[in-house]
Design an enzyme around this catalytic site. Sequence first.
Site, PDB file in Angstrom:
ATOM      1  N   HIS A  87      61.908 110.206 -23.159  1.00 27.27           N
ATOM      2  CA  HIS A  87      60.803 110.923 -23.807  1.00 27.27           C
ATOM      3  C   HIS A  87      61.034 111.062 -25.332  1.00 27.27           C
ATOM      4  O   HIS A  87      61.904 110.383 -25.878  1.00 27.27           O
ATOM      5  CB  HIS A  87      60.585 112.278 -23.117  1.00 27.27           C
ATOM      6  N   GLU A  98      62.778 118.665 -21.860  1.00 31.18           N
ATOM      7  CA  GLU A  98      63.598 117.527 -21.422  1.00 31.18           C
ATOM      8  C   GLU A  98      63.937 116.604 -22.593  1.00 31.18           C
ATOM      9  O   GLU A  98      65.060 116.117 -22.690  1.00 31.18           O
ATOM     10  CB  GLU A  98      62.879 116.749 -20.317  1.00 31.18           C
ATOM     11  N   HIS A 131      67.764 111.400 -18.358  1.00 30.64           N
ATOM     12  CA  HIS A 131      66.618 112.246 -18.021  1.00 30.64           C
ATOM     13  C   HIS A 131      67.102 113.503 -17.317  1.00 30.64           C
ATOM     14  O   HIS A 131      68.259 113.609 -16.916  1.00 30.64           O
ATOM     15  CB  HIS A 131      65.645 111.497 -17.084  1.00 30.64           C
ATOM     16  N   GLU A 163      69.036 111.269 -13.544  1.00 25.26           N
ATOM     17  CA  GLU A 163      68.352 112.566 -13.583  1.00 25.26           C
ATOM     18  C   GLU A 163      69.465 113.599 -13.478  1.00 25.26           C
ATOM     19  O   GLU A 163      70.032 113.818 -12.410  1.00 25.26           O
ATOM     20  CB  GLU A 163      67.350 112.694 -12.422  1.00 25.26           C
TER      21      GLU A 163
HETATM   22 ZN    ZN Z   1      62.343 112.146 -17.822  1.00 26.01          ZN
END
Ligand code: ZN
Length: 262
Positions: free
Chosen positions: A56, A93, A148, A226
């Site tokens: 992101h 995030e 992430h 993640e």
């Molecule tokens: Zn992400």
Amino acid sequence: MRAYLVALTALAALSTACGDAAPAARETAPPAAPSPTPSPGGRALAGKIVVIDPGHNGGNASHPEEINRQVDVITGRKACNTTGTQTDDGYQEHAFTWDVAGRLKPVLERMGAKVVLTRPDDKGVGPCVTERAAIGNEARADAVLSIHADGAVPDGHGFHVIMPGLLPGHNDDVVKPSRRLGRAVRDAYRAGTGLPYSNYRGEDGLQTRTDLGGLNLSKRPAVFIECGNMRNPGDAAKLSDPAFRRRIAASLADGIKKFLNR
Ligand code: ZN
């Protein structure tokens, strides 16, 4: 005798620190930044190229028209990029991934790796997932790690690593090394952070997907991690803690090193 030698070595170190060393010697000296766990292998990643992809970007939310643009990810069309998730307290995030990438980069560099990030700061827009994959391909990365944190149901907790599934004719050569990278990163992250495997996704902390452009389009060994679930209070508290993020970075570096030095 041994004590005498130690004293001499200490004296030599002192004189270097005071600036008596010749310039040539100083140039070849190791970096001054202290390393909490000096690697017994020295510059174990010399000659290796690592691409870190912090998921992101800080400007994505205010530029929906740019990041919602549809791009081809082989198995379908997806948004160029997304805003990512956040903790209930509002820790974003994109800020988390940028922070971890910024901690991971110097650790890998101290091991001798050349490190390329897919974005230069946390204020921009994108780049698209297609461009992020292209950066790893053009750098001829030995390993690509996309960072992430998840935004799943609040009861879900723990981490998982996502590996590319086989897309015949596209990523045949990198599926197997990506799985090795995935297992190395999973093992190091589990050991280094103490976080459990995800209880809501994947199996034993691993998942294979064919819908992520960053993986589908990579011609180099690549995985996503993640790092935890930002919507779970326990995980969120850890991911929001700078000291814990330092452990995350050290763990990720360890996993990459183990993969590259196998
Ligand atoms: Zn992400």
